[in-house]
Design a protein around this motif. Structure first.
Motif, PDB file in Angstrom:
ATOM      1  N   ILE A   1      39.577  37.668  37.371  1.00 56.86           N
ATOM      2  CA  ILE A   1      40.167  38.963  36.793  1.00 56.86           C
ATOM      3  C   ILE A   1      41.473  38.682  35.825  1.00 56.86           C
ATOM      4  N   LEU A   2      42.496  37.702  36.340  1.00 58.52           N
ATOM      5  CA  LEU A   2      43.560  37.642  35.406  1.00 58.52           C
ATOM      6  C   LEU A   2      43.115  36.821  34.536  1.00 58.52           C
ATOM      7  N   THR A   3      42.110  35.923  34.413  1.00 60.69           N
ATOM      8  CA  THR A   3      41.712  35.316  32.745  1.00 60.69           C
ATOM      9  C   THR A   3      40.791  36.292  31.882  1.00 60.69           C
ATOM     10  N   ASN A   4      40.468  37.285  32.486  1.00 65.67           N
ATOM     11  CA  ASN A   4      39.541  38.295  31.888  1.00 65.67           C
ATOM     12  C   ASN A   4      37.983  37.687  31.734  1.00 65.67           C
ATOM     13  N   GLN A   5      37.446  36.820  32.656  1.00 61.68           N
ATOM     14  CA  GLN A   5      36.302  36.254  32.592  1.00 61.68           C
ATOM     15  C   GLN A   5      35.283  37.173  33.299  1.00 61.68           C
ATOM     16  N   ILE A   6      35.747  38.236  33.915  1.00 69.92           N
ATOM     17  CA  ILE A   6      34.746  39.093  34.808  1.00 69.92           C
ATOM     18  C   ILE A   6      35.535  40.512  34.895  1.00 69.92           C
ATOM     19  N   THR A   7      34.693  41.652  34.645  1.00 72.07           N
ATOM     20  CA  THR A   7      35.304  42.864  34.847  1.00 72.07           C
ATOM     21  C   THR A   7      35.466  43.096  36.365  1.00 72.07           C
ATOM     22  N   THR A   8      36.145  44.134  36.560  1.00 72.88           N
ATOM     23  CA  THR A   8      36.781  44.440  37.911  1.00 72.88           C
ATOM     24  C   THR A   8      35.168  45.047  38.642  1.00 72.88           C
ATOM     25  N   ASN A   9      34.456  45.627  38.141  1.00 70.09           N
ATOM     26  CA  ASN A   9      33.064  46.056  38.713  1.00 70.09           C
ATOM     27  C   ASN A   9      32.322  44.757  39.246  1.00 70.09           C
TER      28      ASN A   9
END
Length: 190
Positions: free
Chosen positions: A72-80
């Motif tokens: 999440i911190l590195t924007n590799q994956i969305t929260t969902n």
């Protein structure tokens, strides 16, 4: 003993494969949890490991705040997608431990969504956990039952290092290291 290992990268796979001889000697058939198809295929060639390839599991479990996880911190994956991954790891590991009383988790790092799910299920079910990471010295591995970095036992209890009997002359040793021939040397003591 039921050993459950989380593997999230090929480097982790190579590291944990080094335990193979110890597992064979101990009569342990560890279970690998992974969401990587390449790791799953590689491990299928090795009969010593049980492999659990994660599938998308929509069973609802309580998902804590995942904003501090690496993905999440590195924007590799969305929260969902992060919540879906958390659910998948949690339900998979829960099904693996329900038939065993003596389980232990091996986790690399501890700051990913998958490792966060394993950490929470370990806390809920009183399961022992060992966290692995690179040590402060070249070619050394750090192993801790509480976590790595700021979560580690040694970080939370650093004063024990200075109170250890063999380190009682630490200040004298430090002064000898810092001064030679009247010259002051700068030494970063970590």
């Amino acid at each position: 003993m039921n050993v459950i290992i989380l593997i999230e990268s090929f480097d982790q796979l190579l590291f944990f494969k080094k335990f193979k001889k110890w597992f064979e000697k101990s009569g342990i058939y560890p279970t690998i949890i992974t969401d990587k198809l390449s790791i799953y295929i590689n491990l299928k060639l090795t009969s010593r490991f049980n492999i659990c390839l994660l599938d998308q599991n929509s069973v609802k479990v309580h998902v804590p705040d995942l904003n501090s996880t690496f993905e999440i911190l590195t924007n590799q994956i969305t929260t969902n997608k992060g919540q879906l991954l958390y659910n998948s790891v949690y339900t998979c590991s829960e099904s693996l431990i329900k038939n065993y009383k003596n389980s232990v988790f091996f986790i690399w790092g501890g700051n990913t969504i998958s490792s966060f799910a394993l950490k929470n299920i370990a806390l809920t079910n009183s399961i022992r956990t060992l966290y692995f990471d690179f040590g402060n010295y070249c070619d050394k591995i750090f192993v801790d039952p509480n976590g790595t970095n700021i979560d580690s036992f040694i970080y939370k209890n650093f004063e024990l290092v200075f109170n250890y009997p063999e380190n009682k002359d630490f200040n004298d040793d430090q002064n000898i290291l810092l001064s030679t021939d009247g010259q002051k040397l700068r030494k970063n003591i970590n």
